[in-house]
Motif scaffolding. Structure first.
Motif, PDB file in Angstrom:
ATOM      1  N   ILE A 178      29.266  34.243  37.441  1.00  0.00           N
ATOM      2  CA  ILE A 178      29.332  33.290  36.340  1.00  0.00           C
ATOM      3  C   ILE A 178      30.390  32.226  36.597  1.00  0.00           C
ATOM      4  O   ILE A 178      30.132  31.028  36.475  1.00  0.00           O
ATOM      5  N   SER A 179      31.606  32.665  36.932  1.00  0.00           N
ATOM      6  CA  SER A 179      32.722  31.742  37.155  1.00  0.00           C
ATOM      7  C   SER A 179      33.567  32.264  38.312  1.00  0.00           C
ATOM      8  O   SER A 179      34.472  33.086  38.095  1.00  0.00           O
ATOM      9  N   PRO A 180      33.277  31.838  39.541  1.00  0.00           N
ATOM     10  CA  PRO A 180      33.925  32.406  40.728  1.00  0.00           C
ATOM     11  C   PRO A 180      35.441  32.267  40.757  1.00  0.00           C
ATOM     12  O   PRO A 180      36.111  33.035  41.451  1.00  0.00           O
ATOM     13  N   ASN A 181      36.001  31.315  40.026  1.00  0.00           N
ATOM     14  CA  ASN A 181      37.447  31.092  40.081  1.00  0.00           C
ATOM     15  C   ASN A 181      38.246  31.989  39.142  1.00  0.00           C
ATOM     16  O   ASN A 181      39.466  32.077  39.267  1.00  0.00           O
ATOM     17  N   LYS A 182      37.587  32.626  38.200  1.00  0.00           N
ATOM     18  CA  LYS A 182      38.310  33.485  37.249  1.00  0.00           C
ATOM     19  C   LYS A 182      38.567  34.854  37.883  1.00  0.00           C
ATOM     20  O   LYS A 182      37.705  35.410  38.552  1.00  0.00           O
ATOM     21  N   THR A 183      39.790  35.359  37.645  1.00  0.00           N
ATOM     22  CA  THR A 183      40.181  36.634  38.249  1.00  0.00           C
ATOM     23  C   THR A 183      40.641  37.621  37.179  1.00  0.00           C
ATOM     24  O   THR A 183      41.022  37.228  36.063  1.00  0.00           O
ATOM     25  N   VAL A 184      40.617  38.891  37.552  1.00  0.00           N
ATOM     26  CA  VAL A 184      41.102  39.939  36.653  1.00  0.00           C
ATOM     27  C   VAL A 184      42.585  39.735  36.361  1.00  0.00           C
ATOM     28  O   VAL A 184      43.050  39.890  35.224  1.00  0.00           O
ATOM     29  N   GLU A 185      43.338  39.362  37.407  1.00  0.00           N
ATOM     30  CA  GLU A 185      44.776  39.145  37.229  1.00  0.00           C
ATOM     31  C   GLU A 185      45.037  37.972  36.277  1.00  0.00           C
ATOM     32  O   GLU A 185      45.942  38.026  35.436  1.00  0.00           O
ATOM     33  N   GLY A 186      44.228  36.920  36.419  1.00  0.00           N
ATOM     34  CA  GLY A 186      44.373  35.784  35.522  1.00  0.00           C
ATOM     35  C   GLY A 186      44.079  36.170  34.081  1.00  0.00           C
ATOM     36  O   GLY A 186      44.797  35.774  33.163  1.00  0.00           O
ATOM     37  N   MET A 187      43.024  36.953  33.882  1.00  0.00           N
ATOM     38  CA  MET A 187      42.701  37.405  32.534  1.00  0.00           C
ATOM     39  C   MET A 187      43.837  38.237  31.950  1.00  0.00           C
ATOM     40  O   MET A 187      44.229  38.054  30.786  1.00  0.00           O
ATOM     41  N   ALA A 188      44.395  39.153  32.750  1.00  0.00           N
ATOM     42  CA  ALA A 188      45.488  39.990  32.268  1.00  0.00           C
ATOM     43  C   ALA A 188      46.706  39.151  31.888  1.00  0.00           C
ATOM     44  O   ALA A 188      47.317  39.355  30.831  1.00  0.00           O
ATOM     45  N   GLY A 189      47.041  38.183  32.742  1.00  0.00           N
ATOM     46  CA  GLY A 189      48.159  37.305  32.429  1.00  0.00           C
ATOM     47  C   GLY A 189      47.917  36.493  31.176  1.00  0.00           C
ATOM     48  O   GLY A 189      48.824  36.278  30.361  1.00  0.00           O
ATOM     49  N   GLY A 190      46.673  36.049  30.992  1.00  0.00           N
ATOM     50  CA  GLY A 190      46.333  35.291  29.802  1.00  0.00           C
ATOM     51  C   GLY A 190      46.425  36.117  28.542  1.00  0.00           C
ATOM     52  O   GLY A 190      46.940  35.655  27.514  1.00  0.00           O
TER      53      GLY A 190
END
Length: 278
Positions: A178-190
């Motif tokens: 869906i969105s190749p640039n989004k990461t699990v780490e980014g989601m957690a930080g957000g």
């Protein structure tokens, strides 16, 4: 691009905050309606409604729905909130269903009439309940405007935290189809940033110390919902083969690119706030 993104945010954020804190609810919901309908216009473009007249008719239909809900929610002394609350609940249910759509990213990915119908319905289910949730939060006395700032602060902090955490620490893809640039780490930080912002702004809104764990819990739910909203818009853009929903805001894309997380987070925050009672 990062510098342009930050500069644009520094211009937009103070204007939004001043409006939230100092405008009466009637003016706040009017300006929010204009913003949300502008985002819906872009949504309709992503749904490949190419005819401007057709998009205008659909936009007017959604505006009429908003007016009907607000008109029906006004009591002798202002907002009675009942229809706003029902619409907000509908929005929460819709975003739960959207998770199943995200799990099947090829659903409605073709360009036929049936795909458009699903995406048109999704647009109304995303925009109208979110606007109703905004009105519900802002209209509540005595600190509704501060609670709306807290709700939006969760989304803004989550978006910023995800962006910078993902750039620095991102390794594991969150939804590569869906969105190749989004990461699990980014989601957690957000999510961490969103919870922190929501809790601090909750104090400003008048939350007591014993309510803060509940505020943090609702903020976490809203931050996670904002991720769902962001991913769903990414899915629409992938289906349409475009990078951004528009180019109105330097470094940010279109209006929908800025409010995609807000559309999902506001109903969750409003309902969560009502359920836990702060």
């Amino acid at each position: 691009m990062t510098r342009t993104r930050v500069l644009a945010a520094l211009v937009m954020a103070p204007v939004a905050i001043l409006g939230i804190l100092f405008l009466p609810t009637e003016w706040m919901v009017l300006l929010a309606a204009l913003m949300f309908l502008a985002g819906l216009w872009e949504w309709l473009e992503l749904a490949e409604i190419d005819d401007a007249l057709a998009r205008t008719v659909l936009l007017v239909a959604n505006l009429a729905m908003m007016v009907a809900i607000v008109w029906g929610s006004r009591g002798p002394s202002g907002f009675s909130l009942v229809l706003l609350q029902v619409a907000t609940l509908v929005g929460v249910v819709w975003w739960l269903l959207a998770l199943f759509w995200l799990g099947r990213p090829r659903f409605a990915s073709d360009h036929d009439t049936h795909a458009r119908v699903f995406k048109l319905a999704a647009g109304s289910l995303a925009v109208v309940p979110a606007w109703c949730a905004l009105a519900w939060i802002h209209a509540e006395e005595p600190n509704g405007h501060y609670w709306l700032l807290a709700a939006l602060g969760v989304v803004w902090a989550a978006d910023t935290g995800a962006y910078f955490t993902g750039r620095k620490l991102g390794r594991h893809k969150l939804a590569p189809n869906i969105s190749p640039n989004k990461t699990v780490e980014g989601m957690a930080g957000g999510v961490i940033a969103g919870v922190a912002a929501g809790t601090l702004l909750g104090l400003l809104a008048g939350a007591t110390p014993d309510q803060l764990p509940w505020v943090a819990l609702v903020a976490m739910a809203a931050a996670l919902a904002s991720v769902v909203g962001d991913l769903f818009e990414s899915l629409l853009k992938r289906h349409a083969g475009v990078k951004d929903s528009g180019n109105l805001i330097p470094g940010h894309g279109g209006i929908l690119d800025r409010i995609d997380g807000v559309l999902a987070a506001l109903p969750v925050f409003a309902l969560g706030k009502a359920v836990v009672g702060f």
